[in-house]
Design a protein around this motif. Structure first.
Motif: not given
Ligand SMILES: *Cc1c(COP(=O)(O)O)cnc(C)c1O
Length: 379
Positions: A59-61, A64, A85-86, A88-89, A160, A181, A183, A186
């Motif tokens: 996943n995107g997290t 990171l 921001t979301f 996760s950052t 994004e 990501s 998800f 996206k």
């Molecule tokens: C969606 C998103 C993430 C996390 O991605 P996941 O795949 O949901 O873990 C991280 N940063 C930003 C800015 C996001 O929009």
């Protein structure tokens, strides 16, 4: 009158080879984290971002997390991140034992304000995460200049912003590394999934170790370090490859929808600020955030509830991270981000929207705004 259909805020577009490639995984029984689609997806994604390497993740997290670790973020360090921001950052910074230090947005594009970075740097600062929020690239030149001067890493959070351009260059290729990501909401999706892009071979090797339990690539079942299981599956990569084959189409569809919004919402200029596109930017339009002008005296929450009654799903703009329990510190304020969050609404944005949908959304927005204006004048 009750609306007959609902317009979702996001929707995947799965009209390419997705089904064929996923069935191929099932038929061949390559369903786990080995198989031909993983390498193919990584190769093609690196080419798409004009980088030498791309490392897939679950996943995107986690993307990171391994990118930050490979770039050297660790215990006791500080990493500068935008507050808007979301989550996760910032969470990924915390996973490394480091502390996120929040910086306000600039009001034009909502992105990390380069002018405020210098004031947030301390002797502990290790790097900067630049988020391309809602698909508009952050202003990378001044960010990279500060980083060079202070010897900091730059990581792009491009979760994004697949396909966005900064001064003609692809997001994903603008810092030491970049994360994406995939998800379900996206720009392209693998269900759950992520990717790190970089042109630094040493970083790539380090991230492959980290995402694969830390196993020595030359000695099976020998683990020189503590790693993670952050691997993408072949099924996810199969979806990703099919999505990537269609990416130009996905990107163009969003441009078209953004154009419709610009036209349909033009009469609401006194009420709403529409997304701005800097002359140096190609906006990927992951989302379409509009910001209510304070003089409209319309509350975002009330407007979103009214739109929901019309069958239109919306999202609030991200709540600034410095206000969230894990990151809250008494007295910390970032007025631009707080204003954007209090007054911003993300309208539906995806490739299945029609011109009729957009006209309907604009019509309902106009109607609610007019009602509000009347109510205000009667007050
Ligand atoms: C969606 C998103 C993430 C996390 O991605 P996941 O795949 O949901 O873990 C991280 N940063 C930003 C800015 C996001 O929009």
């Amino acid at each position: 009158m009750k609306p007959t259909k609902r317009i979702p805020v996001a929707h995947p577009l799965l009209n390419g080879n997705e089904k064929q490639y996923v069935l191929d995984c099932l038929d061949s029984s390559w369903i786990s984290s080995a198989g031909k689609y993983i390498g193919l997806f990584e190769e093609k994604f690196a080419r798409f971002c004009s980088t030498r390497h791309a490392v897939s993740c679950n996943n995107g997290t986690s993307a990171l997390h391994i990118a930050l670790l490979a770039l050297g973020a660790g215990e006791g360090d500080e990493v500068i991140v935008p507050t808007l921001t979301f989550i996760s950052t910032a969470n990924a910074v915390r996973y490394c034992g480091a502390t996120p230090v929040f910086v306000d947005s600039e009001p034009r594009t909502m992105n990390l304000d380069p002018a405020r970075i210098a004031g947030a740097i301390t002797p502990r600062t290790k790097g900067i995460v630049a988020v391309h929020l809602y698909g508009h690239p952050a202003d990378m030149d001044p960010i990279c200049a500060i980083a060079r001067e202070r010897n900091l890493f730059v990581l792009e959070d491009a979760a994004e912003a697949h396909g966005a351009l900064y001064k003609g260059r692809r997001t994903g290729s603008l810092g030491g590394a970049a994360t994406f990501s995939f998800f379900g909401n996206k720009i392209i999706t693998t269900g759950e999934g992520g990717m790190v892009t970089t042109s630094d071979g040493r970083l790539e090797q380090q991230m492959r170790l980290l995402k694969g339990q830390g196993m020595d690539p030359d000695r099976r079942y020998w683990f020189p370090m503590v790693g993670y299981n952050y691997r993408m599956t072949n099924i996810e990569a199969a979806l990703g490859l099919a999505q990537l084959e269609q990416v130009e189409h996905h990107m163009a569809a969003r441009q078209t929808v953004a154009g419709w919004y610009r036209e349909a919402l033009a009469p609401l200029r006194d009420v709403l600020t529409l997304p701005l596109v800097e002359p140096w930017a190609h906006h990927a339009f992951w989302s379409y955030p509009v910001v209510l002008k304070p003089e409209s005296r319309i509350r975002a929450g009330a407007l979103m509830a009214a739109l929901d009654g019309d069958g239109i799903e919306t999202r609030p703009v991200f709540i600034p991270l410095h206000t969230m329990p894990p990151y809250y510190r008494q007295g910390e304020h970032h007025p631009v981000a707080e204003h954007l969050a209090a007054n911003g609404i993300s309208l539906p944005m995806h490739g299945l929207l029609t011109r009729d949908d957009v006209d309907y959304i604009a019509g309902r927005l106009a109607c609610h705004s007019a009602l509000r204006a009347t109510a205000n004048s009667l007050r």
